[in-house]
Design a protein around this motif. Structure first.
Motif, PDB file in Angstrom:
ATOM      1  N   ASN A  42      -6.622 -68.096  -8.413  1.00  0.00           N
ATOM      2  CA  ASN A  42      -7.134 -66.778  -7.598  1.00  0.00           C
ATOM      3  C   ASN A  42      -6.172 -66.231  -6.730  1.00  0.00           C
ATOM      4  OD1 ASN A  42      -8.924 -67.116 -10.032  1.00  0.00           O
ATOM      5  ND2 ASN A  42     -10.956 -67.789  -7.979  1.00  0.00           N
ATOM      6  N   LEU A  43      -5.332 -67.425  -6.562  1.00  0.00           N
ATOM      7  CA  LEU A  43      -4.452 -66.745  -4.770  1.00  0.00           C
ATOM      8  C   LEU A  43      -3.388 -65.319  -5.105  1.00  0.00           C
ATOM      9  CD1 LEU A  43      -4.027 -70.215  -2.865  1.00  0.00           C
ATOM     10  CD2 LEU A  43      -5.910 -68.709  -3.068  1.00  0.00           C
ATOM     11  N   SER A  44      -3.133 -64.439  -4.652  1.00  0.00           N
ATOM     12  CA  SER A  44      -1.774 -63.962  -4.714  1.00  0.00           C
ATOM     13  C   SER A  44      -0.991 -64.628  -4.029  1.00  0.00           C
ATOM     14  CB  SER A  44      -2.124 -63.114  -3.524  1.00  0.00           C
ATOM     15  OG  SER A  44      -1.532 -63.599  -1.857  1.00  0.00           O
ATOM     16  N   GLY A  45       0.449 -63.909  -4.467  1.00  0.00           N
ATOM     17  CA  GLY A  45       1.895 -64.874  -4.182  1.00  0.00           C
ATOM     18  C   GLY A  45       1.585 -65.476  -2.207  1.00  0.00           C
ATOM     19  N   GLY A  46       1.284 -64.509  -1.762  1.00  0.00           N
ATOM     20  CA  GLY A  46       1.549 -64.271  -0.712  1.00  0.00           C
ATOM     21  C   GLY A  46       0.674 -65.140   0.409  1.00  0.00           C
ATOM     22  N   GLU A  47      -0.789 -65.690  -0.319  1.00  0.00           N
ATOM     23  CA  GLU A  47      -2.270 -66.667  -0.120  1.00  0.00           C
ATOM     24  C   GLU A  47      -1.312 -67.833  -0.075  1.00  0.00           C
ATOM     25  OE1 GLU A  47      -5.749 -63.715  -0.870  1.00  0.00           O
ATOM     26  OE2 GLU A  47      -5.314 -65.046  -1.807  1.00  0.00           O
ATOM     27  N   LYS A  48      -0.693 -68.015  -1.210  1.00  0.00           N
ATOM     28  CA  LYS A  48      -0.038 -69.516  -1.941  1.00  0.00           C
ATOM     29  C   LYS A  48       1.012 -69.832  -1.193  1.00  0.00           C
ATOM     30  CE  LYS A  48      -0.745 -68.857  -6.578  1.00  0.00           C
ATOM     31  NZ  LYS A  48      -0.397 -68.339  -8.560  1.00  0.00           N
ATOM     32  N   GLN A  49       1.845 -68.828  -0.437  1.00  0.00           N
ATOM     33  CA  GLN A  49       3.030 -69.241   0.255  1.00  0.00           C
ATOM     34  C   GLN A  49       1.983 -69.569   1.556  1.00  0.00           C
ATOM     35  OE1 GLN A  49       5.748 -70.679   0.880  1.00  0.00           O
ATOM     36  NE2 GLN A  49       6.883 -68.746  -0.332  1.00  0.00           N
ATOM     37  N   GLU A 109     -10.962 -71.879  -2.417  1.00  0.00           N
ATOM     38  CA  GLU A 109     -10.983 -71.208  -3.146  1.00  0.00           C
ATOM     39  C   GLU A 109      -9.784 -71.940  -4.575  1.00  0.00           C
ATOM     40  OE1 GLU A 109     -11.134 -68.385  -5.270  1.00  0.00           O
ATOM     41  OE2 GLU A 109     -11.743 -67.111  -3.669  1.00  0.00           O
ATOM     42  N   ASP A 117       3.299 -60.223   3.797  1.00  0.00           N
ATOM     43  CA  ASP A 117       3.628 -58.134   4.765  1.00  0.00           C
ATOM     44  C   ASP A 117       4.112 -58.602   6.140  1.00  0.00           C
ATOM     45  OD1 ASP A 117       1.557 -59.140   6.105  1.00  0.00           O
ATOM     46  OD2 ASP A 117      -0.039 -58.153   5.284  1.00  0.00           O
ATOM     47  N   ASN A 160       1.810 -60.490   8.397  1.00  0.00           N
ATOM     48  CA  ASN A 160       1.682 -62.246   8.099  1.00  0.00           C
ATOM     49  C   ASN A 160       3.164 -62.546   8.221  1.00  0.00           C
ATOM     50  OD1 ASN A 160      -1.052 -63.025   7.305  1.00  0.00           O
ATOM     51  ND2 ASN A 160      -0.962 -61.465   5.941  1.00  0.00           N
ATOM     52  N   ALA A 194       7.435 -63.730   0.117  1.00  0.00           N
ATOM     53  CA  ALA A 194       5.675 -62.652  -0.721  1.00  0.00           C
ATOM     54  C   ALA A 194       5.184 -61.841   0.184  1.00  0.00           C
ATOM     55  CB  ALA A 194       5.588 -63.611  -1.029  1.00  0.00           C
TER      56      ALA A 194
END
Length: 220
Positions: free
Chosen positions: A133-140, A129, A165, A168, A163
């Motif tokens: 394109n990553l969300s803040g949570g995915e980046k973290q 990916e 939920d 996670n 960041a």
């Protein structure tokens, strides 16, 4: 055994005192939650721990050697910092996950990468990916994976679940607890009261740049 030691450490910036006369011994295997009001110097304390900034006064030693005597790159392989705002680089997730291998002149271990994806309950398709394109949570979570590709002696965490939920956050807490049980020392800045006492064996409270208390939560 003391792994990291602050002796009369103070830090000032532009004439403003941020941390004042800190004295603390961090033992190998500690899991220390760091709490306190905003502006109390928690992030500054973490940055001092791996020499991202240098103390204005006093000494910091890592494994009985002054922290300033280490090569910065080698030091940060052993004392790894994960920021509240994740810093990803390159174009893809793989650019980030391969980086820890490249700086160690090692072949990329895809089994290790896939193992971390399974630990974080993330789909392996994220490997290709684009970072944009990553969300803040995915980046973290990717930043955490990059940091944990090689288990550090000391892991510095600065509000790393802010960041995420609740699901996670729980996954990350369990991963960090597992890492600690396997020998890594953990220093975790958090504003989450429940999180601060969940797995930690000590609770460090900073106020106005000073150590207010260092409370033992669990005896090993």
């Amino acid at each position: 055994m003391s792994i990291l030691e602050f002796s009369n450490v103070s830090f000032s910036n532009d004439g403003k005192s941020i941390l004042k006369n800190l004295n603390i011994h961090i033992e190998s295997g500690d899991y220390i939650s760091i709490v306190g009001p905003s502006g109390s110097g928690k992030s500054t304390f973490l940055k001092l721990c791996n020499n991202l900034i240098s103390p204005s006064e006093g000494n910091i030693s890592f494994n009985n050697k002054n922290i300033s005597e280490y090569n910065p790159i080698e030091l940060r392989k052993e004392i790894a910092y994960c920021f509240q705002m994740p810093h990803l680089f390159g174009n893809t997730v793989m650019d980030n996950l391969s980086f820890p291998f490249k700086i160690r002149n090692k072949k990329v271990d895809m089994d290790r990468i896939k193992y971390l994806f399974s630990l974080f309950s993330m789909d392996e398709e994220f490997i290709d990916e684009k970072v944009l394109n990553l969300s803040g949570g995915e980046k973290q979570r990717i930043a955490l994976m990059r940091t944990l590709m090689f288990a550090p002696e000391i892991l510095l965490l600065d509000e790393v679940t802010s960041a995420l939920d609740s699901e996670n956050t729980l996954i990350v807490e369990n991963i960090i607890n597992k890492l600690n049980s396997e020998g890594s020392t953990v220093l975790w800045v958090t504003h989450n009261k429940e999180q601060s006492t969940k797995y930690a064996n000590k609770l460090l409270t900073l106020e106005n740049g000073e150590i207010k208390s260092l409370e033992v939560l669990k005896n090993e």
